[in-house]
Design an enzyme around this catalytic site. Structure first.
Site, PDB file in Angstrom:
ATOM      1  N   ASP A  95       0.869  -1.172   0.000  1.00 14.68           N
ATOM      2  CA  ASP A  95       0.000   0.000   0.000  1.00 14.68           C
ATOM      3  C   ASP A  95       0.904   1.219   0.000  1.00 14.68           C
ATOM      4  O   ASP A  95       1.579   1.504   0.995  1.00 14.68           O
ATOM      5  CB  ASP A  95      -0.901  -0.008   1.232  1.00 14.68           C
ATOM      6  CG  ASP A  95      -1.898   1.147   1.251  1.00 14.68           C
ATOM      7  OD1 ASP A  95      -1.754   2.081   0.425  1.00 14.68           O
ATOM      8  OD2 ASP A  95      -2.820   1.123   2.085  1.00 14.68           O
ATOM      9  N   VAL A  96       0.937   1.963  -1.118  1.00 15.83           N
ATOM     10  CA  VAL A  96       1.869   3.080  -1.232  1.00 15.83           C
ATOM     11  C   VAL A  96       1.537   4.216  -0.283  1.00 15.83           C
ATOM     12  O   VAL A  96       2.363   5.121  -0.083  1.00 15.83           O
ATOM     13  CB  VAL A  96       1.933   3.598  -2.686  1.00 15.83           C
ATOM     14  CG1 VAL A  96       2.447   2.513  -3.619  1.00 15.83           C
ATOM     15  CG2 VAL A  96       0.589   4.137  -3.145  1.00 15.83           C
TER      16      VAL A  96
ATOM     17  N   THR B 154      -8.807   0.342 -18.341  1.00 18.58           N
ATOM     18  CA  THR B 154      -8.307  -0.309 -17.132  1.00 18.58           C
ATOM     19  C   THR B 154      -9.491  -0.680 -16.250  1.00 18.58           C
ATOM     20  O   THR B 154     -10.645  -0.373 -16.570  1.00 18.58           O
ATOM     21  CB  THR B 154      -7.384   0.650 -16.363  1.00 18.58           C
ATOM     22  OG1 THR B 154      -8.161   1.785 -15.933  1.00 18.58           O
ATOM     23  CG2 THR B 154      -6.220   1.119 -17.226  1.00 18.58           C
TER      24      THR B 154
ATOM     25  N   TYR C  66      -9.522  14.508  -7.530  1.00 20.44           N
ATOM     26  CA  TYR C  66      -8.681  13.711  -8.420  1.00 20.44           C
ATOM     27  C   TYR C  66      -7.776  14.621  -9.248  1.00 20.44           C
ATOM     28  O   TYR C  66      -6.564  14.385  -9.367  1.00 20.44           O
ATOM     29  CB  TYR C  66      -9.546  12.846  -9.335  1.00 20.44           C
ATOM     30  CG  TYR C  66      -8.735  11.910 -10.202  1.00 20.44           C
ATOM     31  CD1 TYR C  66      -8.249  10.708  -9.686  1.00 20.44           C
ATOM     32  CD2 TYR C  66      -8.443  12.225 -11.527  1.00 20.44           C
ATOM     33  CE1 TYR C  66      -7.498   9.849 -10.474  1.00 20.44           C
ATOM     34  CE2 TYR C  66      -7.692  11.368 -12.318  1.00 20.44           C
ATOM     35  CZ  TYR C  66      -7.223  10.186 -11.788  1.00 20.44           C
ATOM     36  OH  TYR C  66      -6.475   9.341 -12.564  1.00 20.44           O
TER      37      TYR C  66
ATOM     38  N   LYS D 272      -3.574  14.721  -9.088  1.00 19.21           N
ATOM     39  CA  LYS D 272      -2.701  14.450 -10.223  1.00 19.21           C
ATOM     40  C   LYS D 272      -1.882  15.680 -10.617  1.00 19.21           C
ATOM     41  O   LYS D 272      -0.731  15.550 -11.061  1.00 19.21           O
ATOM     42  CB  LYS D 272      -3.528  13.949 -11.407  1.00 19.21           C
ATOM     43  CG  LYS D 272      -4.074  12.539 -11.189  1.00 19.21           C
ATOM     44  CD  LYS D 272      -2.959  11.510 -11.002  1.00 19.21           C
ATOM     45  CE  LYS D 272      -3.476  10.099 -10.926  1.00 19.21           C
ATOM     46  NZ  LYS D 272      -2.409   9.082 -10.853  1.00 19.21           N
TER      47      LYS D 272
END
Length: 266
Positions: free
Chosen positions: A66-67, A209, A174, A178
């Protein structure tokens, strides 16, 4: 040539890919192995998914990671150094979207009204996206730089998003995450080039994806513009990521390559 007859851009390299259990990360891991990597560490929060992909990667090693947890990222990279002595390539593809907010936007479109998201967006939803996407990128970049700087060489590629540029209506957390990923990566790139490390970013548009599969039909329809290319495949984005990781991109430092099929330019 590599062991399977493809080009051997990564012959003998030790590589690590986050988010390797599916989508772009899985495509990157497969292609690294196909192009001669000595070992590819496939890290994903879903360890079972990483293990399933690793079965298709002859030199793959699956790791549950888990980053969002800095100590876990540090430990995973340290394990690579302990076992293989170095880390040559790291591709960071781990990240999350917000399916609930996507549904809010789709519902608004279906009703013919503007999305109303910001005043409804709860702190936990904001923090989840920022913690995994932005904090997670910092954890991975920091660990990779710690591993690569003593060797004086290395290539890091981060998967960003075209959402950082067009900032989709109703998707503030989001887009912000980013945009932060891009700025963070570029700042790090300018610092570590002096240590022989290259950092670059791919900014995909709509890509087929698991994340895209969860996108409501109304939003997917909005991306179906006949004037531009359709959804990219994970393999197409992987090709760009591996170009950036290869010696052919030696003069690219802190680049953000927009890979959105012509939907807009930046």
């Amino acid at each position: 040539m590599s062991r399977n007859g493809q080009s051997a851009r990564f012959e003998g390299k030790v590589a690590m890919v986050t988010g390797a259990g599916s989508g772009m990360g899985a495509a990157v891991a497969r292609q690294l192995a196909a192009e001669g990597a000595k070992v590819v560490v496939l890290a994903d929060v879903n360890g079972e998914s990483a293990a399933a992909v690793a079965k298709d990667v002859a030199v793959g090693r699956a790791v549950s990671l888990d980053v969002a947890h800095a100590a876990a990222v540090d430990a995973a990279v340290e394990d690579v150094l302990q076992e293989f002595g170095r880390l040559d390539v790291l591709v960071h593809a781990a990240g999350v979207d917000d399916p609930e907010v996507k549904q809010w936007i789709a519902d608004a479109l279906a009703a013919g009204r503007p999305p109303e998201v910001t005043d409804r967006l709860a702190d936990p939803a904001w923090r989840r996206v920022m913690t995994i996407n932005l904090d997670g990128t910092f954890h991975v970049l920091r660990a990779a730089v710690r591993a690569m700087r003593p060797a004086g060489a290395g290539a890091i590629v981060v998967i960003g998003s075209s959402s950082a540029f067009d900032t989709p209506v109703g998707y503030p957390h989001y887009a912000a995450s980013k945009a932060g990923v891009h700025a963070l990566s570029q700042a790090v790139a300018k610092e570590v080039v002096a240590s022989g490390i290259r950092v670059n970013v791919v900014a995909p548009g709509p890509t087929e994806t698991g994340m895209a599969a969860r996108t409501p039909a109304a939003l997917r329809t909005g991306f179906a513009d006949p004037r531009v290319r359709p959804y990219a495949t994970p393999e197409e984005i992987a090709d760009i990521a591996l170009f950036l990781a290869s010696d052919a991109a030696a003069n690219l430092i802190g680049a953000v390559l927009l890979a959105n099929g012509g939907r807009f330019t930046a």
